[in-house]
Design an enzyme around this catalytic site. Structure first.
Site, PDB file in Angstrom:
ATOM      1  N   ASP A  98       0.590  -1.136   0.030  1.00  0.00           N
ATOM      2  CA  ASP A  98       0.045   0.068  -0.165  1.00  0.00           C
ATOM      3  C   ASP A  98       0.985   1.248  -0.046  1.00  0.00           C
ATOM      4  O   ASP A  98       1.866   1.264   0.767  1.00  0.00           O
ATOM      5  CB  ASP A  98      -0.813  -0.037   1.208  1.00  0.00           C
ATOM      6  CG  ASP A  98      -2.223   0.174   1.035  1.00  0.00           C
ATOM      7  OD1 ASP A  98      -2.779   1.124   0.395  1.00  0.00           O
ATOM      8  OD2 ASP A  98      -2.965  -0.983   1.272  1.00  0.00           O
ATOM      9  N   ASP A 207      -3.384   4.250  -2.132  1.00  0.00           N
ATOM     10  CA  ASP A 207      -4.363   4.759  -1.309  1.00  0.00           C
ATOM     11  C   ASP A 207      -4.618   6.109  -2.020  1.00  0.00           C
ATOM     12  O   ASP A 207      -4.250   7.144  -2.072  1.00  0.00           O
ATOM     13  CB  ASP A 207      -4.027   4.987   0.066  1.00  0.00           C
ATOM     14  CG  ASP A 207      -4.819   5.061   0.967  1.00  0.00           C
ATOM     15  OD1 ASP A 207      -5.696   4.252   1.275  1.00  0.00           O
ATOM     16  OD2 ASP A 207      -4.670   5.958   1.502  1.00  0.00           O
ATOM     17  N   GLU A 256      -6.579   3.417  -6.208  1.00  0.00           N
ATOM     18  CA  GLU A 256      -7.984   3.481  -5.555  1.00  0.00           C
ATOM     19  C   GLU A 256      -8.329   5.093  -5.628  1.00  0.00           C
ATOM     20  O   GLU A 256      -8.016   6.055  -5.272  1.00  0.00           O
ATOM     21  CB  GLU A 256      -7.571   3.443  -3.800  1.00  0.00           C
ATOM     22  CG  GLU A 256      -9.398   3.522  -3.326  1.00  0.00           C
ATOM     23  CD  GLU A 256      -9.066   3.813  -1.821  1.00  0.00           C
ATOM     24  OE1 GLU A 256      -9.867   3.461  -1.012  1.00  0.00           O
ATOM     25  OE2 GLU A 256      -8.327   4.694  -1.352  1.00  0.00           O
ATOM     26  N   HIS A 334     -10.984  -4.224   2.762  1.00  0.00           N
ATOM     27  CA  HIS A 334     -10.993  -3.898   4.180  1.00  0.00           C
ATOM     28  C   HIS A 334     -11.850  -2.843   4.642  1.00  0.00           C
ATOM     29  O   HIS A 334     -11.906  -2.316   5.712  1.00  0.00           O
ATOM     30  CB  HIS A 334      -9.503  -3.816   4.896  1.00  0.00           C
ATOM     31  CG  HIS A 334      -8.867  -2.597   4.144  1.00  0.00           C
ATOM     32  ND1 HIS A 334      -8.599  -2.498   2.793  1.00  0.00           N
ATOM     33  CD2 HIS A 334      -8.587  -1.449   4.469  1.00  0.00           C
ATOM     34  CE1 HIS A 334      -8.105  -1.529   2.444  1.00  0.00           C
ATOM     35  NE2 HIS A 334      -8.274  -0.613   3.536  1.00  0.00           N
ATOM     36  N   ASP A 335     -12.393  -2.063   3.556  1.00  0.00           N
ATOM     37  CA  ASP A 335     -13.567  -0.857   4.071  1.00  0.00           C
ATOM     38  C   ASP A 335     -14.616  -1.243   3.897  1.00  0.00           C
ATOM     39  O   ASP A 335     -15.549  -0.334   4.090  1.00  0.00           O
ATOM     40  CB  ASP A 335     -12.863   0.246   3.148  1.00  0.00           C
ATOM     41  CG  ASP A 335     -11.571   0.833   3.238  1.00  0.00           C
ATOM     42  OD1 ASP A 335     -11.093   0.581   4.468  1.00  0.00           O
ATOM     43  OD2 ASP A 335     -10.907   1.341   2.246  1.00  0.00           O
TER      44      ASP A 335
HETATM   45  C1  NOJ Z   1      -8.401   4.196   1.938  1.00  0.00           C
HETATM   46  C2  NOJ Z   1      -8.028   2.857   2.942  1.00  0.00           C
HETATM   47  O1  NOJ Z   1      -8.403   1.796   2.057  1.00  0.00           O
HETATM   48  C3  NOJ Z   1      -8.745   3.024   4.127  1.00  0.00           C
HETATM   49  O2  NOJ Z   1      -8.788   2.093   4.949  1.00  0.00           O
HETATM   50  C4  NOJ Z   1      -8.054   4.187   4.698  1.00  0.00           C
HETATM   51  O3  NOJ Z   1      -8.815   4.606   5.927  1.00  0.00           O
HETATM   52  C5  NOJ Z   1      -8.227   5.413   3.872  1.00  0.00           C
HETATM   53  N1  NOJ Z   1      -8.038   5.179   2.462  1.00  0.00           N
HETATM   54  C6  NOJ Z   1      -7.232   6.800   4.392  1.00  0.00           C
HETATM   55  O4  NOJ Z   1      -5.863   6.281   4.302  1.00  0.00           O
END
Ligand code: NOJ
Length: 558
Positions: A98, A207, A256, A334-335
Site C-alpha cells: 500500500d 491509497d 484507489e 477492508h473498508d
Molecule cells: C482508503 C483505505 O482503504 C482506508 O482503509 C483508509 O482509511 C483511507 N484510505 C485513508 O488512508
C-alpha cells in the site's frame, strides 16, 4: 499489445493486522504472512497486496504513516519484510504494498516540524501540509475555514494553537493531508517510492489517489467532497509518478480512485495511460443504501439490495476497459462489510450456498481478481455486542453522530454490525481453536465465534467447500484465460437474476445466479441444447426454477 505480467495476476489481499500472528502477541505480522504463502499459492493467487506495513501510531491501522522507511514493530522489521519478498519470489508470488500519498500521521517528523514555529525545520516543512487561518465571521466570531465533512465524520479541520491556524485532514484528525503543490514534498515522496522499488517490491496499491489535489479557494459546501476529490490537477501528480517510477520499473499499480467517469478511468489506467495500470472503483459496493434513513445516514443506511445496480456497474466497467485497459474484479476490501453478509446470507441455512453464488457471479468475468482474505471461506460480519469491541477510528466518530441524529444505542450498534469496516477486519479463521488459529494470545480485535464452523481447516477437507470452489474457479480462470473473456450480460434490469455469458479459450460459459433470498423463476435461460451443466451450488434443480441463492454454470465447447 504484448501482455504484461500483471494482466494474468490473481491478487490476494492481506490485511496484515488480522491475517496470521506468528509471535503470539495478538497482532498479525509479516512472518505470519510468510507462513501462509503456501496457502495463498494453493488458492491459485500469484500476487499478494499487503495493507500498510509502515511504522505508525495505528490510528487508522497503518494508513497513518509515521515513518515510511520503517516497518511497524507490530509487524516485524525490515529483515522480516525482505524475508517476505524473498520467500514470496521463491514461490513465484509477487508482493505489492500500500502506498499512502495523501496524508501522513500527525506524528510524522514532517508534521512535527510543520506544526511548531519553534522547530528548527519549521520553515521547510510547514508548507508540506495544508493550513488555513480561522474564518472571521461578521459578528467577530472565528470559525472553521470551511464546513467540509471528513470521510470519517466530523469536520476536516483541526486547530493548531502553535500557529493559530487549522490543518486539513479529510480522514482522521491524526492524518493531516499533504500539500501536493509543494515540489519538495513531491521529491521526498518520490525518493521514498524509489527506495521501496529498489528493495524489490513488485508494485503498489495507491491509497486515496484521487484526493491529492484540493480546491485552494476553500469555498463552503457540505459535505464538500467535490473540493477534495478527483480535481483535474491530481492527474499531473500521478502522471509524474507513473512516468518516472511506476512504468519504467514494470510495476503493478492499482489506484484507489472512486467516482471516475469512463474517460477519466482510461486517463488513469487505459493501456496508453502513464498513471496506473488498474483501478479500484466502488460502483457495485454499496448497492443497498436507504436514502430515507436520516438517523444512520449515508453508507450506514442499510436498505434493499438493488441487484440491477450491481450488474450494471460491473458491466459498465468491463465495457469501459474492453480492449482499452485492464479491469479489476472484487467483491470488497477492508473498508466494506463482508460480502456474504452484505449481498448473500450469513444464516446457517444459506450461508454456504450464497457464498458460492457470489463467487460464480463474479469470477467468470474478465479482469484481474482481488480476493480479500477470508472471502474464500465465506467469513461473515462481526458478532460484537459492545461498542468497545469495535476498533475502527471511524466507528467512534460515526456512533456519536448517530446518537446526535436521534438513534438509540441499539440502532447505532446494528448499523455498525451491518456496515462498519471492522466487519472485514476480524481475525482470519484458520481453525476452530480458541482464537480461530490466528493467534494463541487474545487478538487485537475479537474473533468471530462462528470460527467453530467457518474456518479454513474444516473447508480444506471438504471438496465442495466454499474454499475449494474458489480454488476451482481460479483454476478455471487460468485454463480458460478468463481474464480476457468476452462477456455479455443478460437481464440487466432483472431484480433477482445475475445472468451472463463469458467466452473462455475452449468453452463458452453461461452463469445464472439467483441473487436473492426468494425463489426465482427465469423462463428465458440463455443456453441452447448443446450446453451442459458444468457446476452448481445445489442439487435439486428444476430447469427454470432457482431456489434462493441457487447458481449454475453451464458450458459448451466452441
Ligand atoms: C482508503 C483505505 O482503504 C482506508 O482503509 C483508509 O482509511 C483511507 N484510505 C485513508 O488512508
Amino acid at each position: 499489445m504484448t501482455r504484461k505480467w500483471w494482466q494474468d495476476a490473481v491478487i490476494y489481499q492481506v490485511y496484515l493486522r488480522s491475517f496470521n500472528d506468528s509471535n503470539n502477541d495478538g497482532i498479525g505480522d509479516l512472518q505470519g504472512v510468510i507462513e501462509k504463502l503456501p496457502y495463498i499459492k494453493s488458492l491459485g493467487a500469484n500476487t499478494v497486496w499487503i495493507s500498510p506495513h509502515y511504522d505508525s501510531p495505528m490510528d487508522d491501522n497503518g494508513y497513518d504513516v509515521r515513518d515510511f522507511f520503517k516497518v511497524s514493530e507490530d509487524y516485524g522489521d525490515l529483515d522480516d519484510f525482505k524475508a517476505l519478498l524473498d520467500s514470496a519470489h521463491d514461490q513465484g508470488i509477487k508482493i505489492i504494498i500500500d502506498l499512502v500519498l495523501n496524508h501522513t500521521s500527525d506524528e510524522h517528523p514532517w508534521f512535527e516540524a510543520a506544526k511548531d514555529p519553534a522547530h528548527p525545520k519549521h520553515e521547510k516543512y510547514h508548507d508540506y501540509y495544508i493550513w488555513q487561518p480561522p474564518k472571521d465571521m461578521t459578528d467577530g466570531v472565528q470559525t472553521l475555514p470551511t464546513n467540509w465533512r471528513s470521510w470519517f465524520g466530523g469536520p476536516v479541520w483541526e486547530y493548531n494553537a502553535l500557529t493559530h491556524s487549522y490543518y486539513l485532514h479529510i480522514f482522521s484528525k491524526k492524518m493531516p493531508d499533504l500539500n501536493w503543490r509543494n515540489k519538495n514534498m513531491i521529491q521526498d515522496m518520490m525518493a521514498m517510492i524509489q527506495w521501496w522499488i529498489d528493495l524489490g517490491v513488485d508494485g503498489f496499491r495507491v491509497d486515496a489517489s484521487n484526493h491529492l489535489e484540493k480546491n485552494w479557494d476553500f469555498p463552503d459546501a457540505y459535505p464538500g467532497y467535490e473540493h477534495f476529490s478527483s480535481l483535474p490537477k491530481h492527474h499531473d501528480y500521478l502522471k509524474l509518478l507513473g512516468e518516472q517510477l511506476f512504468f519504467p520499473n514494470n510495476l503493478m499499480t492499482i489506484g484507489e480512485s472512486g467516482g471516475a467517469s469512463p474517460k477519466e478511468a482510461l486517463q488513469y489506467a487505459g493501456f496508453d495511460s502513464k498513471e496506473f495500470n488498474m483501478l479500484i472503483q466502488f460502483g457495485h459496493c454499496w448497492a443497498d443504501i436507504d436514502d430515507a434513513n436520516h438517523i444512520t445516514p449515508g453508507k450506514w443506511a442499510k436498505g434493499t439490495i438493488n441487484v440491477p445496480h450491481i450488474k450494471q456497474s460491473l458491466a459498465h466497467w468491463i465495457n469501459v476497459f474492453e480492449d482499452k485497459g485492464q479491469n479489476t474484479l472484487y467483491w470488497h476490501n477492508h473498508d466494506h462489510p463482508r460480502v456474504v453478509s452484505h449481498y448473500g446470507s450469513d444464516t446457517f441455512k444459506t450461508h454456504e450456498i450464497s457464498a458460492k453464488m457470489l463467487a460464480y457471479s463474479l469470477y467468470l468475468l474478465p479482469g484481474t481478481p482481488i480476493i480479500y482474505q477470508g472471502e474464500e471461506i465465506g467469513m461473515t460480519n462481526v458478532d460484537y455486542q459492545q461498542l468497545n469491541d469495535f476498533r475502527d477510528v471511524e466507528v467512534y466518530t460515526e456512533y456519536a453522530n448517530f446518537i446526535q441524529l436521534g438513534a438509540t444505542h441499539e440502532v447505532a450498534m446494528q448499523a455498525l454490525r451491518d456496515r462498519a469496516r471492522d466487519n472485514a477486519r476480524s481475525p482470519m479463521q484458520w481453525d476452530n481453536t480458541l482464537h480461530g488459529g490466528f493467534s494463541e494470545y487474545t487478538p487485537w480485535m475479537a474473533t468471530n465465534q462462528n470460527k467453530d464452523f467457518i474456518n479454513v481447516r474444516q473447508q480444506e477437507n471438504d471438496k465442495n467447500s466454499i474454499l475449494n470452489t474458489y480454488r476451482n474457479l481460479i483454476a478455471l480462470r487460468k485454463s480458460e484465460d478468463l481474464a480476457f473473456a468476452k462477456t455479455q450480460f443478460y437481464d440487466l434490469d432483472h431484480a433477482q437474476s445475475f445472468h451472463y455469458q463469458s467466452k473462455g479459450k475452449y468453452h463458452t460459459y453461461v452463469v445464472i445466479s439467483n441473487f436473492s433470498d426468494q425463489t426465482m423463476v427465469l423462463n428465458d435461460l440463455k443456453i441452447t441444447d448443446d450446453y451442459t451443466l458444468y457446476l452448481s451450488n445445489t442439487r435439486a434443480q428444476e430447469r427454470n426454477v432457482f431456489k434462493p441463492y441457487e447458481a449454475r454454470i453451464y458450458r459448451k465447447k466452441h
